[in-house]
Write a protein that holds these residues in place. Structure first.
Motif, PDB file in Angstrom:
ATOM      1  N   PRO A  42       0.791  -1.250   0.000  1.00 15.62           N
ATOM      2  CA  PRO A  42       0.000   0.000   0.000  1.00 15.62           C
ATOM      3  C   PRO A  42       0.814   1.287   0.000  1.00 15.62           C
ATOM      4  CG  PRO A  42      -0.992  -1.594   1.474  1.00 15.62           C
ATOM      5  CD  PRO A  42       0.323  -2.172   1.030  1.00 15.62           C
ATOM      6  N   LEU A  43       1.833   1.377   0.832  1.00 15.51           N
ATOM      7  CA  LEU A  43       2.616   2.614   0.868  1.00 15.51           C
ATOM      8  C   LEU A  43       3.380   2.830  -0.431  1.00 15.51           C
ATOM      9  CD1 LEU A  43       3.895   2.559   4.554  1.00 15.51           C
ATOM     10  CD2 LEU A  43       2.053   3.948   3.564  1.00 15.51           C
ATOM     11  N   ARG A  44       3.814   1.759  -1.050  1.00 14.39           N
ATOM     12  CA  ARG A  44       4.505   1.903  -2.341  1.00 14.39           C
ATOM     13  C   ARG A  44       3.548   2.444  -3.397  1.00 14.39           C
ATOM     14  NH1 ARG A  44       8.475  -3.347  -2.902  1.00 14.39           N
ATOM     15  NH2 ARG A  44       9.370  -3.179  -0.825  1.00 14.39           N
ATOM     16  N   ILE A  45       2.314   1.957  -3.373  1.00 17.07           N
ATOM     17  CA  ILE A  45       1.312   2.425  -4.335  1.00 17.07           C
ATOM     18  C   ILE A  45       0.980   3.889  -4.068  1.00 17.07           C
ATOM     19  CG2 ILE A  45      -1.088   2.167  -5.075  1.00 17.07           C
ATOM     20  CD1 ILE A  45      -0.701  -0.890  -4.540  1.00 17.07           C
ATOM     21  N   LEU A  46       0.747   4.239  -2.809  1.00 19.61           N
ATOM     22  CA  LEU A  46       0.458   5.634  -2.474  1.00 19.61           C
ATOM     23  C   LEU A  46       1.612   6.541  -2.881  1.00 19.61           C
ATOM     24  CD1 LEU A  46      -1.216   5.269   1.051  1.00 19.61           C
ATOM     25  CD2 LEU A  46      -2.345   5.605  -1.157  1.00 19.61           C
ATOM     26  N   HIS A  47       2.838   6.079  -2.645  1.00 22.35           N
ATOM     27  CA  HIS A  47       4.005   6.872  -3.032  1.00 22.35           C
ATOM     28  C   HIS A  47       4.076   7.042  -4.546  1.00 22.35           C
ATOM     29  CE1 HIS A  47       8.307   7.458  -4.064  1.00 22.35           C
ATOM     30  NE2 HIS A  47       8.182   8.382  -3.133  1.00 22.35           N
ATOM     31  N   ALA A  48       3.836   5.976  -5.285  1.00 22.79           N
ATOM     32  CA  ALA A  48       3.874   6.056  -6.754  1.00 22.79           C
ATOM     33  C   ALA A  48       2.830   7.046  -7.268  1.00 22.79           C
ATOM     34  CB  ALA A  48       3.656   4.679  -7.368  1.00 22.79           C
ATOM     35  N   LEU A  49       1.643   7.011  -6.695  1.00 26.30           N
ATOM     36  CA  LEU A  49       0.598   7.948  -7.116  1.00 26.30           C
ATOM     37  C   LEU A  49       0.964   9.383  -6.744  1.00 26.30           C
ATOM     38  CD1 LEU A  49      -2.557   5.855  -6.209  1.00 26.30           C
ATOM     39  CD2 LEU A  49      -1.794   6.498  -8.509  1.00 26.30           C
ATOM     40  N   SER A  50       1.531   9.565  -5.581  1.00 29.88           N
ATOM     41  CA  SER A  50       1.952  10.900  -5.155  1.00 29.88           C
ATOM     42  C   SER A  50       3.076  11.414  -6.036  1.00 29.88           C
ATOM     43  CB  SER A  50       2.408  10.849  -3.696  1.00 29.88           C
ATOM     44  OG  SER A  50       2.900  12.099  -3.296  1.00 29.88           O
ATOM     45  N   ARG A  64       5.731   1.212 -12.349  1.00 32.02           N
ATOM     46  CA  ARG A  64       6.404   1.987 -11.307  1.00 32.02           C
ATOM     47  C   ARG A  64       6.655   1.203 -10.021  1.00 32.02           C
ATOM     48  NH1 ARG A  64       5.538   7.981 -11.618  1.00 32.02           N
ATOM     49  NH2 ARG A  64       4.999   8.388 -13.772  1.00 32.02           N
ATOM     50  N   ILE A  65       5.948   0.078  -9.838  1.00 30.42           N
ATOM     51  CA  ILE A  65       6.068  -0.679  -8.592  1.00 30.42           C
ATOM     52  C   ILE A  65       6.690  -2.030  -8.905  1.00 30.42           C
ATOM     53  CG2 ILE A  65       4.841  -1.589  -6.590  1.00 30.42           C
ATOM     54  CD1 ILE A  65       2.667   0.547  -7.275  1.00 30.42           C
ATOM     55  N   GLU A  66       7.994  -2.067  -8.777  1.00 32.33           N
ATOM     56  CA  GLU A  66       8.767  -3.263  -9.110  1.00 32.33           C
ATOM     57  C   GLU A  66       8.409  -4.438  -8.199  1.00 32.33           C
ATOM     58  OE1 GLU A  66      13.402  -4.575  -9.048  1.00 32.33           O
ATOM     59  OE2 GLU A  66      12.933  -2.526  -9.695  1.00 32.33           O
ATOM     60  N   GLY A  67       8.151  -5.586  -8.820  1.00 28.84           N
ATOM     61  CA  GLY A  67       7.937  -6.816  -8.071  1.00 28.84           C
ATOM     62  C   GLY A  67       6.501  -7.134  -7.717  1.00 28.84           C
ATOM     63  N   LEU A  73      -1.668  -6.123  -7.119  1.00 32.10           N
ATOM     64  CA  LEU A  73      -1.937  -4.704  -7.379  1.00 32.10           C
ATOM     65  C   LEU A  73      -3.439  -4.463  -7.407  1.00 32.10           C
ATOM     66  CD1 LEU A  73      -1.053  -1.830  -7.972  1.00 32.10           C
ATOM     67  CD2 LEU A  73      -0.826  -2.468 -10.386  1.00 32.10           C
ATOM     68  N   THR A  74      -4.180  -5.322  -8.089  1.00 38.86           N
ATOM     69  CA  THR A  74      -5.640  -5.191  -8.155  1.00 38.86           C
ATOM     70  C   THR A  74      -6.257  -5.255  -6.761  1.00 38.86           C
ATOM     71  OG1 THR A  74      -5.719  -6.173 -10.366  1.00 38.86           O
ATOM     72  CG2 THR A  74      -7.760  -6.227  -9.076  1.00 38.86           C
ATOM     73  N   GLN A  75      -5.858  -6.238  -5.969  1.00 38.67           N
ATOM     74  CA  GLN A  75      -6.403  -6.393  -4.615  1.00 38.67           C
ATOM     75  C   GLN A  75      -6.063  -5.188  -3.735  1.00 38.67           C
ATOM     76  OE1 GLN A  75      -4.533 -10.088  -3.543  1.00 38.67           O
ATOM     77  NE2 GLN A  75      -6.257 -11.342  -4.231  1.00 38.67           N
ATOM     78  N   THR A  76      -4.831  -4.728  -3.826  1.00 46.22           N
ATOM     79  CA  THR A  76      -4.392  -3.615  -2.990  1.00 46.22           C
ATOM     80  C   THR A  76      -5.097  -2.324  -3.396  1.00 46.22           C
ATOM     81  OG1 THR A  76      -2.252  -4.711  -2.746  1.00 46.22           O
ATOM     82  CG2 THR A  76      -2.388  -2.417  -2.050  1.00 46.22           C
TER      83      THR A  76
END
Length: 140
Positions: A42-50, A64-67, A73-76
């Protein structure tokens, strides 16, 4: 005061007062939100969006979110949306276009976490030295 085996830390008496006024349900909900936010992605996704500064499509997030897998990603993203941290916008086009962006709540959470993250990073050497001392003590 907070007592640990190594030291006593004085904490302002009212700093935890809000906890005393919480119901068990509120406490459980708060803990669940903390656990979800602090999970691996979650924090990686929020950071990527920010960091993007604009809404991103699913495929751009994947890049943008390696690995991260497509399924995770869909679930998160679904969880972040249900928690009100991101907005999912579906554009009725052919093929359909979906974009994700931070909500003000998501941006605020990320800013709060960055403060904690910075505090931890600035003290990594101290954490490591305590761990090394503990390991040395158990080796004897």
């Amino acid at each position: 005061m907070i007592y640990t085996h190594l030291e006593v830390t004085e904490v302002a008496g009212d700093i935890f007062d809000f906890c005393c006024n919480m119901t068990e349900e509120q406490d459980a909900r708060a803990r669940a939100l903390i656990e979800r936010a602090a999970a691996k992605w979650p924090l990686r996704i929020l950071h990527a969006l920010s960091d993007a500064g604009a809404p991103l499509r699913f495929s751009r997030l994947m890049e943008r979110i390696e690995g991260i897998s497509q399924k995770v990603l869909t679930q998160t993203l679904r969880t972040l949306e249900s928690d009100g941290l991101i907005i999912r916008t579906l554009y009725p086009e052919i093929p359909p276009r979906v974009e994700y962006e931070l909500t003000p709540l998501g941006r605020d959470l990320l800013m709060q976490v960055v403060t904690l993250w910075r505090w931890i990073v600035e003290r990594l050497d101290e954490f490591d030295s305590r761990k090394a001392v503990k390991l040395t003590a158990t080796d004897n």
